[in-house]
Design a protein around this motif. Sequence first.
Motif: not given
Length: 484
Positions: A196-203, A211-219
Amino acid sequence: MVADGANIDRDGSVMTTGQRSSDELYLTAQWGRVRGRLQSEVGDVEYRTWLRQMSLGGLNGDEVTVRLPTRFLRDWVRTHYGDRLNALWQAENRRVRRVDIRVGDGAFGDGPAEPVAIAPPPIAVHAVSERGDARAETAVALDPRFTFECFVVGKPNEFAYACARRVAERPASVGFNPLFLYGGVGLGKTHLMNAIAWELTRNGDASRGGAPVSVAYMSAEKFMYRFIAAIRSQSTMEFKEQLRSVDVLMIDDLQFLIGKDATQEEFFHTFNALVDAGKQIVVSADKSPSDLSGLEDRVRTRLGCGMVADLHATTYELRISILEAKAARAGVAVPGKVLEFLAHKITSNVRELEGALNRLIAHANLFGRAVTLEATQEVLHDILKAHDRRVTIEEIQRKVAEHWNIRLTDMSSARRARAVARPRQVAMYLAKQLTSRSLPEIGRRFGNRDHTTVMHAVSRVAELIERDAAFAEDVELLRRMLEN
Ligand code: ADP
Ligand code: MG
């Protein structure tokens, strides 16, 4: 300052001031040594980050009190260093049985600790530029192997997969919040989160022209670590603002927050703030919200409010598909027989299945040899042993004999009548499939027969399974009975 009671000696007499201060000196020296040992064990950086602000509360009976200035530090030190502190104190002072770690700062013998400023590590925010290329503002690297393209979909995971795709495709209008992914270890939670994070960051947001999406992904562990570091460096406001400014917040392995009250609280507030602002949350855990006992009720309730998607244990079919996909990706020809063998034997989770296949492939590459069933059994000997269903040859013989109504002794007898010989062959076949015994070993257990006889039996039964559906069903039934 000595904790109440420490100035009363064990025999009950009140110590004089002189005695007390010499005891204090002793204790201070011991404390110095305990700290020193801990520091050399964990290293300077870790020590400075978490342990430098420890102070000695005192010795009360058999209990040493160690103090930390905040609840967060106390919790952290308790979980990560509690056992070591205990052991080191006991080694230093025979009277000590327990170490009590609590909040407070009345330093005993070593003056107030200086505040330590530590910049919090950057948050895993992946921003997407206007042009749509990823600009990762973080050290948390996404794993390029964990994409949707590499995720093999089957009955056990298709629902979770569909939910994850939905978030990745239209993060601003998912229709449920949060997405809660759960399942046992090694079944693909982190893979899907990462995808999910990868897809959003890429596309970016594909439903809105990228449109740009900022994602915070962490354990969840990282979340806690960053939160505590922010508190220590007095930058919690920044931490909160950073987190609350993202479009999608993703926390992996949420079960880690069980028992971490302060971090849980912070997560809950962040969660609410983001949901209120219409932002998307994705969370993974090893259990469903209702089974995550130990999380606060209100947190569990909120977690269960969106979409809860379960990654089920793999089926034989899914395992085969995953093996095929991974072998193809690696560009190695692995015979169907080997894939079937692996899918039958390694049923625990995808991680182990993958590990076994990788080992086979590495071995084949290293020695420039083709992957064969024999080689597989050899290379994976230890793994297969651990996964052996522990069906014994005796059990197999007994079940097969019962099934065709022959005597158990006929498994080892020299009789060649078809009514006896065929079940015997089936038992040999099943022994080969369900145990890790070698052909000669199996032969020995069937009246000291030669390994070529076993080999013949195995291929004969395999042939019959292909040709005779009723027979195939019998064998399959026996196999299932034995496996359970
Ligand atoms: P979890 O986080 O649930 O413990 P992971 O996501 O780390 O499990 O998965 C373990 C390994 O198995 C990873 O290498 C992952 O790529 C792989 N894996 C799991 N499920 C699948 C699948 N359906 N297709 C392909 N690979 C998978
Ligand atoms: Mg994981």
